[in-house]
Write a protein that holds these residues in place. Structure first.
Motif, mmCIF file in Angstrom:
data_model
loop_
_atom_site.group_PDB
_atom_site.id
_atom_site.type_symbol
_atom_site.label_atom_id
_atom_site.label_comp_id
_atom_site.label_asym_id
_atom_site.label_seq_id
_atom_site.Cartn_x
_atom_site.Cartn_y
_atom_site.Cartn_z
ATOM 1 N N HIS A 25 6.857 -8.777 -11.381
ATOM 2 C CA HIS A 25 5.769 -7.805 -11.322
ATOM 3 C C HIS A 25 5.097 -7.619 -12.687
ATOM 4 C CE1 HIS A 25 7.913 -6.188 -7.576
ATOM 5 N NE2 HIS A 25 6.888 -6.911 -7.198
ATOM 6 N N ARG A 29 1.243 -7.894 -13.353
ATOM 7 C CA ARG A 29 0.531 -6.674 -13.759
ATOM 8 C C ARG A 29 1.143 -6.086 -15.039
ATOM 9 N NH1 ARG A 29 -3.020 -3.999 -10.277
ATOM 10 N NH2 ARG A 29 -3.502 -2.963 -12.248
ATOM 11 N N ASN A 128 5.321 -3.536 1.127
ATOM 12 C CA ASN A 128 4.139 -3.748 0.297
ATOM 13 C C ASN A 128 4.364 -4.997 -0.544
ATOM 14 O OD1 ASN A 128 2.928 -1.312 1.146
ATOM 15 N ND2 ASN A 128 4.037 -0.171 -0.415
ATOM 16 N N TRP A 130 2.562 -6.907 -3.964
ATOM 17 C CA TRP A 130 1.537 -6.832 -5.004
ATOM 18 C C TRP A 130 0.600 -8.026 -4.909
ATOM 19 C CZ3 TRP A 130 0.361 -2.951 -8.251
ATOM 20 C CH2 TRP A 130 1.277 -1.905 -8.335
ATOM 21 N N SER A 131 -0.679 -7.771 -5.003
ATOM 22 C CA SER A 131 -1.673 -8.836 -5.049
ATOM 23 C C SER A 131 -1.337 -9.736 -6.233
ATOM 24 C CB SER A 131 -3.065 -8.217 -5.214
ATOM 25 O OG SER A 131 -4.037 -9.215 -5.226
ATOM 26 N N GLY A 132 -1.348 -11.029 -6.011
ATOM 27 C CA GLY A 132 -0.973 -11.972 -7.056
ATOM 28 C C GLY A 132 0.426 -12.526 -6.887
ATOM 29 N N ASN A 133 1.238 -11.874 -6.051
ATOM 30 C CA ASN A 133 2.593 -12.369 -5.785
ATOM 31 C C ASN A 133 2.516 -13.299 -4.569
ATOM 32 O OD1 ASN A 133 5.324 -12.793 -5.553
ATOM 33 N ND2 ASN A 133 5.885 -10.636 -5.580
ATOM 34 N N THR A 134 1.884 -14.441 -4.770
ATOM 35 C CA THR A 134 1.592 -15.348 -3.657
ATOM 36 C C THR A 134 2.845 -15.920 -3.005
ATOM 37 O OG1 THR A 134 1.215 -17.127 -5.257
ATOM 38 C CG2 THR A 134 -0.726 -15.975 -4.439
ATOM 39 N N GLU A 137 3.964 -13.283 -0.617
ATOM 40 C CA GLU A 137 3.034 -13.218 0.512
ATOM 41 C C GLU A 137 3.296 -14.363 1.496
ATOM 42 O OE1 GLU A 137 -1.203 -12.294 -0.227
ATOM 43 O OE2 GLU A 137 -0.568 -12.059 -2.317
ATOM 44 N N THR A 147 -0.807 -8.485 7.804
ATOM 45 C CA THR A 147 -1.363 -7.396 7.012
ATOM 46 C C THR A 147 -1.699 -6.232 7.926
ATOM 47 O OG1 THR A 147 -2.279 -8.942 5.417
ATOM 48 C CG2 THR A 147 -3.221 -6.723 5.443
ATOM 49 N N ARG A 150 -4.733 -2.523 3.587
ATOM 50 C CA ARG A 150 -4.878 -2.976 2.208
ATOM 51 C C ARG A 150 -5.178 -1.787 1.332
ATOM 52 N NH1 ARG A 150 -9.037 -7.723 1.900
ATOM 53 N NH2 ARG A 150 -8.629 -7.305 -0.272
ATOM 54 N N MET A 152 -6.731 -0.745 -2.307
ATOM 55 C CA MET A 152 -7.568 -1.306 -3.361
ATOM 56 C C MET A 152 -7.604 -0.340 -4.543
ATOM 57 S SD MET A 152 -10.465 -2.885 -0.874
ATOM 58 C CE MET A 152 -11.158 -4.057 -2.018
#
Length: 157
Positions: A25, A29, A128, A130-134, A137, A147, A150, A152
């Protein structure tokens, strides 16, 4: 491999794995996460282990060493009056040791959590990412998650 509820003897290993997750993480971030820290302290983990509303499941090897975990929370929904009431099992954190990834431990752990959720009478399992944790995902999508909503942000700094 044996999947079971966490015990106090697992706390040092849970801390090691929490450090791995924190680093992932922090890499994504660095503006939010502090490297070298963990989400929970030893004392908080000891309390959580006793709390049936916050079960921690661990995947242990043949020597009973924790190779992965799933921190969960039983939540009563809804968040507002316009929704049907139901119980949800929220996965607060799921981790497999970096050294043992790719051995399907995460899949087995997630399937175990799903079965526990059914046993507990839950309507759904949520989490949840985190965006960027592909990689996370992709893993969760492979496990059948979709999903739901979302969140933002607009950063002011």
């Amino acid at each position: 491999m044996n999947i079971r509820r966490a015990h106090e003897k697992d706390i040092p290993r849970l801390i090691e794995l929490l450090e791995q997750v924190l680093q992932i993480h922090a890499d994504i971030r660095p503006d939010i996460f502090i490297p070298g820290t963990t989400k929970y302290t030893n004392e908080e983990l000891a309390e959580m282990i006793k709390d049936d509303t916050k079960p921690i499941y661990v995947a242990a090897d043949d020597d009973d060493i924790c190779m992965g975990y799933a921190f969960c929370q039983i939540r009563q929904q809804p968040f507002s009056n316009n929704m049907v009431p139901f119980t949800s099992l929220f996965i607060d954190d799921l981790c497999v040791d970096a050294k043992t990834r790719g051995q399907h431990i995460g899949e087995q752990l997630f399937e175990y959590v799903k079965n526990e959720a059914k046993h507990l009478g839950c309507y759904e399992v949520t989490l949840n990412v985190w965006s960027g944790n592909t990689s996370a995902e992709k893993f969760y999508e492979k496990m059948g998650l979709k999903t739901k909503e979302r969140q933002m942000e607009y950063i002011l700094m």
